[in-house]
Write an enzyme that holds these catalytic residues in place. Structure first.
Site, short mmCIF file in Angstrom:
data_model
loop_
_atom_site.label_atom_id
_atom_site.label_comp_id
_atom_site.label_asym_id
_atom_site.label_seq_id
_atom_site.Cartn_x
_atom_site.Cartn_y
_atom_site.Cartn_z
CE1 TYR A 124 -2.85 -3.22 1.03
CE2 TYR A 124 -4.41 -1.40 0.83
CZ TYR A 124 -4.14 -2.76 0.87
OH TYR A 124 -5.17 -3.65 0.75
CE LYS A 191 2.73 -18.02 0.98
NZ LYS A 191 1.90 -19.22 1.13
CG ASP A 225 -0.99 -19.98 2.51
OD1 ASP A 225 -0.39 -19.63 3.54
OD2 ASP A 225 -0.46 -20.73 1.67
CG ASP A 249 -7.66 -4.26 2.78
OD1 ASP A 249 -8.74 -4.13 3.39
OD2 ASP A 249 -7.45 -3.74 1.68
#
Ligand code: NAD
Length: 361
Positions: A124, A191, A225, A249
């Site tokens: 972002y 991740k 995930d 988000d």
């Protein structure tokens, strides 16, 4: 003494839900002087700017704002006004509680999760290189030179910066929030197995800070995930989640979904001494002006605002009144009815009226 608070009604459904929330807050009896400011599409038409400087100045002066959603046209060259506002005011922490309320359609009961999302960097940051531009070609060539890795020359590139500073700031915020709110566990979502130098850094910093709090708060880690799957299967296993910006988000919408939808998900964007309260949902343009959507997310954002300005009794009163109206299931919007086509569903302003009626005088 009256509280002076900036109100940004937003666009799309913003006016309807902001007005509903403003009326509910006023009805609690807390004295608020609202300083209404235009941002987004309406400000662009009137002033030529999406985020006029006087909006920033108003929040800097008043320290607190209630904000409706603002539309970001996709691919039209505009950066998100929401992201710009968070960056301009250094609102680095986004706190989004996800709670089930009796009467809301959800496969689960008694969920009480809090998302703490880093708000200032990651993908972002708005650092992007457009396909075909000379600077993009230069970057691709430089990357080839430095890493021997090839990127297709017809690529666009978005940069994902994650710093030690911002990671430490948000993780520390999450631990302090957990302590102050009697929470027991923090899960750091990442991740890092794939993005070793960005998510890996976020995780490393989180592990270090967790050591300082280990006597009081349990710390665990989850790959994003897997986290998504765990949350839809066993949301009760989680308490406070701390995440970099993009995962925060996505996971906050997922959590909104498991507690009954975007219509009931509130949020806060917090900086060192500034706070902007807003729903998780966007401006849902197709519902604009229909007096149809659920005002709960904005009203509960107002509840968070009341707690922030130390009006705890009014916050409890408004939260309870909202819960009562939802539990009764009569004066609620279409999304809270078992059948969304139910003709007895009421409009945005009628649901706010019902909540106001339920407030204890
Ligand atoms: P959205 O959240 O506006 O709407 C998605 C869907 O969720 C709607 O079609 C509707 O079915 C449901 N929904 C949303 N709010 C609801 C409510 N109060 N009551 C009942 N149902 C509700 O997401 P979108 O359509 O992807 O985004 C529309 C615009 O909003 C985009 O321009 C986007 O950039 C912007 N946006 C702004 C913010 C913000 O201001 N903070 C946040 C998210 C999206």
């Amino acid at each position: 003494m009256a509280h002076v608070i900036t109100l940004i009604p937003g666009d799309g459904i913003g006016y309807e839900v902001s007005l509903a929330a403003k009326r509910c807050l006023d009805a609690t009896g807390v004295k608020i002087i609202w300083e209404e400011m235009l941002a987004g599409q309406d400000a662009l038409i009137k002033t030529g700017e999406l985020l006029p400087q006087n909006v920033i100045a108003s929040i800097q002066k008043n320290k607190v704002a209630l904000k409706g959603p603002l539309t970001t046209p996709i691919g039209a060259g505009f950066r998100s006004v929401n992201v710009a506002l968070r960056q301009a005011l250094e609102l680095y922490a986004c706190v989004r509680p996800a709670k089930t309320y009796a009467g809301v359609k959800s496969s689960f009961q008694d969920i009480d999760l809090v998302i703490v999302r880093e708000n200032s960097e990651d993908l972002y940051a708005g650092i992007e290189f457009e396909e075909g531009k000379p600077e993009t070609k230069n970057l691709i060539a430089q990357i080839k030179k430095d890493t021997q890795k090839s990127i297709r020359t017809d690529s666009g590139i978005s940069i994902k910066p994650i710093s030690k500073f911002a990671s430490a700031r948000i993780v520390r915020y999450a631990f302090e929030y957990a302590l102050a709110n009697k929470r027991k566990k923090i899960t750091c979502v990442h991740k890092a197995n794939i993005m070793k130098f960005t998510d890996g850094l976020f995780l490393k910093v989180a592990r270090e800070i967790a050591q300082e709090f280990k006597a009081k708060i349990i710390f665990e880690e989850a790959i994003v995930d897997n986290m998504a799957m765990q949350l839809v299967q066993k949301p009760h296993n989680y308490d406070v989640l701390v995440l970099p910006n993009l995962y925060g988000d996505i996971i906050s919408d997922l959590c909104a979904g498991i507690v009954g939808g975007l219509g009931v998900a509130p949020g806060a964007n917090l900086g060192k001494d500034l706070a902007v309260f807003e729903a998780v949902h966007g401006s849902a343009p197709k519902y604009k002006g229909l007096n149809k959507v659920n005002p709960t997310a904005m009203i509960l954002s107002g509840v968070l605002l009341l707690r922030h300005i130390r009006e705890a009794a009014a916050a409890d009163n408004l939260e309870q009144a909202t819960k009562d109206v939802i539990a009764e299931g009569k004066f609620v919007t279409y999304d809270l009815k078992a059948d969304p086509q139910d003709p007895t569903a009421v409009g945005t302003s009628q649901m706010a009226d019902a909540i106001i009626k339920r407030l204890k005088k």
